[in-house]
Design an enzyme around this catalytic site. Structure first.
Site, PDB file in Angstrom:
ATOM      1  N   LYS A  98      26.965  80.293  42.448  1.00 30.11           N
ATOM      2  CA  LYS A  98      25.708  80.679  41.808  1.00 30.11           C
ATOM      3  C   LYS A  98      24.538  79.923  42.399  1.00 30.11           C
ATOM      4  O   LYS A  98      23.402  80.367  42.324  1.00 30.11           O
ATOM      5  CB  LYS A  98      25.784  80.352  40.313  1.00 30.11           C
ATOM      6  CG  LYS A  98      26.693  81.263  39.522  1.00 30.11           C
ATOM      7  CD  LYS A  98      26.828  80.757  38.092  1.00 30.11           C
ATOM      8  CE  LYS A  98      27.808  81.628  37.312  1.00 30.11           C
ATOM      9  NZ  LYS A  98      28.465  80.891  36.234  1.00 30.11           N
ATOM     10  N   LYS A 100      28.814  68.036  44.551  1.00 27.94           N
ATOM     11  CA  LYS A 100      27.556  68.391  43.901  1.00 27.94           C
ATOM     12  C   LYS A 100      26.529  67.269  44.009  1.00 27.94           C
ATOM     13  O   LYS A 100      25.331  67.533  44.139  1.00 27.94           O
ATOM     14  CB  LYS A 100      27.790  68.747  42.428  1.00 27.94           C
ATOM     15  CG  LYS A 100      28.422  70.108  42.244  1.00 27.94           C
ATOM     16  CD  LYS A 100      28.211  70.628  40.837  1.00 27.94           C
ATOM     17  CE  LYS A 100      28.781  72.031  40.702  1.00 27.94           C
ATOM     18  NZ  LYS A 100      28.803  72.514  39.327  1.00 27.94           N
ATOM     19  N   LYS A 118      32.286  78.083  49.586  1.00 23.76           N
ATOM     20  CA  LYS A 118      32.617  78.866  48.385  1.00 23.76           C
ATOM     21  C   LYS A 118      31.434  79.739  47.960  1.00 23.76           C
ATOM     22  O   LYS A 118      30.285  79.299  48.032  1.00 23.76           O
ATOM     23  CB  LYS A 118      32.949  77.866  47.269  1.00 23.76           C
ATOM     24  CG  LYS A 118      33.561  78.445  46.047  1.00 23.76           C
ATOM     25  CD  LYS A 118      33.857  77.354  45.026  1.00 23.76           C
ATOM     26  CE  LYS A 118      32.601  76.806  44.390  1.00 23.76           C
ATOM     27  NZ  LYS A 118      32.797  75.932  43.252  1.00 23.76           N
TER      28      LYS A 118
HETATM   29  P1  AMP Z   1      31.336  78.851  37.044  1.00 22.70           P
HETATM   30  O1  AMP Z   1      30.474  79.827  37.758  1.00 22.70           O
HETATM   31  O2  AMP Z   1      31.366  77.543  37.755  1.00 22.70           O
HETATM   32  O3  AMP Z   1      31.055  78.734  35.592  1.00 22.70           O
HETATM   33  O4  AMP Z   1      32.823  79.414  37.124  1.00 22.70           O
HETATM   34  C1  AMP Z   1      33.406  80.313  36.198  1.00 22.70           C
HETATM   35  C2  AMP Z   1      34.795  80.687  36.654  1.00 22.70           C
HETATM   36  O5  AMP Z   1      34.730  81.379  37.918  1.00 22.70           O
HETATM   37  C3  AMP Z   1      35.736  79.499  36.882  1.00 22.70           C
HETATM   38  O6  AMP Z   1      37.041  79.856  36.467  1.00 22.70           O
HETATM   39  C4  AMP Z   1      35.702  79.304  38.379  1.00 22.70           C
HETATM   40  O7  AMP Z   1      36.875  78.691  38.881  1.00 22.70           O
HETATM   41  C5  AMP Z   1      35.577  80.732  38.876  1.00 22.70           C
HETATM   42  N1  AMP Z   1      34.903  80.779  40.181  1.00 22.70           N
HETATM   43  C6  AMP Z   1      33.645  80.356  40.468  1.00 22.70           C
HETATM   44  N2  AMP Z   1      33.352  80.555  41.768  1.00 22.70           N
HETATM   45  C7  AMP Z   1      34.465  81.124  42.315  1.00 22.70           C
HETATM   46  C8  AMP Z   1      34.796  81.592  43.636  1.00 22.70           C
HETATM   47  N3  AMP Z   1      33.919  81.510  44.632  1.00 22.70           N
HETATM   48  N4  AMP Z   1      36.017  82.127  43.830  1.00 22.70           N
HETATM   49  C9  AMP Z   1      36.921  82.225  42.813  1.00 22.70           C
HETATM   50  N5  AMP Z   1      36.672  81.803  41.556  1.00 22.70           N
HETATM   51  C10 AMP Z   1      35.458  81.274  41.299  1.00 22.70           C
END
Ligand code: AMP
Ligand code: TRP
Length: 336
Positions: A201, A115, A198
């Site tokens: 968002k 990041k 990956k």
């Molecule tokens: P975040 O969007 O970073 O708050 O992630 C929320 C949850 O979604 C966490 O458990 C992450 O590990 C999961 N997550 C985010 N992006 C991915 C992705 N591309 N594939 C699988 N899990 C994801």
């Protein structure tokens, strides 16, 4: 205190639109785990502000994550759905853990390196200490299990180290050593534009991700446009694993369908992508559109969402307050 054996905590950031990676890697698993575990699901707004968030949008995005939890099938009566900044014990325990975690441990965190990139002198201190707040989120509830996507594995390892070091330093067994639950085939959903990146968002391209708020037409269009290689679909799993875009789409299909990945690969072996993409588009829109419709309906009912959040705050606080009090006692802080 009575020993807890089956308590989950997990968090999702209100930092943008929820996407298929969040759904398949995390939220879909929360839905199945709620039967077996006592669950705390938290919108982690303190984590979100480690990078700039527009104050006008943050509240809206926070409600949206709560709406997504409920629309996906998490029962707000039997589970605690809440907002992190409403329970100050998370931040209070973070300070204590800042003094437990070692610089060397944090310096190894790959997500920070990714990041921060070349900009590491200019990112917030919060972005660096982010995993310590995550450890506090989990351990303030004495959670034993943490369902997350693959990208959070290293942060959970750090959480375990912090719990262990605190227990050893203070000769206590207050903290459980929490287990990661990285479940299903879609633990790392990749971008639709690049099978090596990956789905996230923060990707500038809307075509890189399917959002929970997308319409059926948008979902079908994004899948149709998804990058693939020029060959027909792989003939077996071994070949699929060498072709990042193919394995990503096949994994998405298998997970949405609750089918074994190997079986899906066999069903489409040697077929053309055009047909497969049509099927995947139909499948994804049929699975996701009920969620998106329900999310939209809930978003219009602010009063209902606010009542869930306020109830969640009460329930979460009733667990976090006595745990923090016990931690203060263990550390030897003056109390009257
Ligand atoms: P975040 O969007 O970073 O708050 O992630 C929320 C949850 O979604 C966490 O458990 C992450 O590990 C999961 N997550 C985010 N992006 C991915 C992705 N591309 N594939 C699988 N899990 C994801
Ligand atoms: N760091 C996680 C992510 O970005 C979100 C998160 C914050 C979390 N606190 C947590 C996940 C506690 C699990 C448990 O995906």
């Amino acid at each position: 205190m009575e020993k807890i054996t089956k308590r989950i905590l997990s968090g999702v950031q209100p930092s943008g639109d929820l996407h298929l990676g969040n759904y398949l890697g995390a939220i879909k698993n929360f839905v199945s785990l709620q039967k077996e575990f006592e669950c705390f699901f938290c919108v982690v707004d303190l984590h979100a502000i480690t990078v700039w968030q527009d104050p006008k949008m943050l509240k809206q995005k926070t409600r949206e994550v709560i709406a997504a939890f409920i629309a996906s099938g998490i029962d707000p009566e039997t589970n605690t759905l809440f907002v992190q900044s409403q329970v100050p014990q998370h931040a209070q325990l973070t300070w204590i853990f800042n003094c437990v975690a070692r610089m060397g441990w944090l310096n190894r965190m790959t997500q920070f390196k990714d990041k921060a990139g070349k900009n590491s002198e200019n990112v917030s201190v919060g972005l660096f200490s982010y995993p310590i707040l995550m450890a506090a989120d989990i351990l303030i509830y004495l959670a034993t299990h943490v369902p997350v996507g693959e990208d959070q594995k290293q942060h959970l390892e750090l959480t375990r180290n912090i719990a262990q070091k605190f227990n050893t330093d203070f000769k206590t067994d207050i903290f459980p050593i929490p287990e990661p639950l990285i479940l299903g085939a879609a633990t790392r959903v990749m971008s639709l534009r690049d099978g090596l990146k990956k789905m996230s968002k923060s990707d500038p391209s809307n075509y890189s991700r399917i959002m929970l708020s997308d319409t059926e037409d948008e979902i079908v269009k994004k899948i149709k446009k998804a990058k693939t290689d020029p060959l027909p679909l792989p003939v077996n799993l071994e070949e699929a694993k060498k072709r990042p875009e193919a394995i990503n789409l096949l994994t998405i299909y298998a997970t949405l369908y609750d089918e074994d990945l190997e079986k899906v690969v066999a069903d489409y072996a040697g077929k053309e992508f055009s047909q497969f993409k049509r099927d995947l588009g139909d499948l994804a829109s049929s699975k996701l559109s009920p969620i998106s419709l329900e999310m939209n309906r809930l978003m219009k009912d602010e009063k209902y969402l606010d009542s869930i959040i306020s109830d969640g705050k009460r329930r979460a606080s009733s667990v976090a307050e006595p745990v923090l009090a016990e931690i203060y006692e263990i550390i030897g802080f003056y109390r009257d």
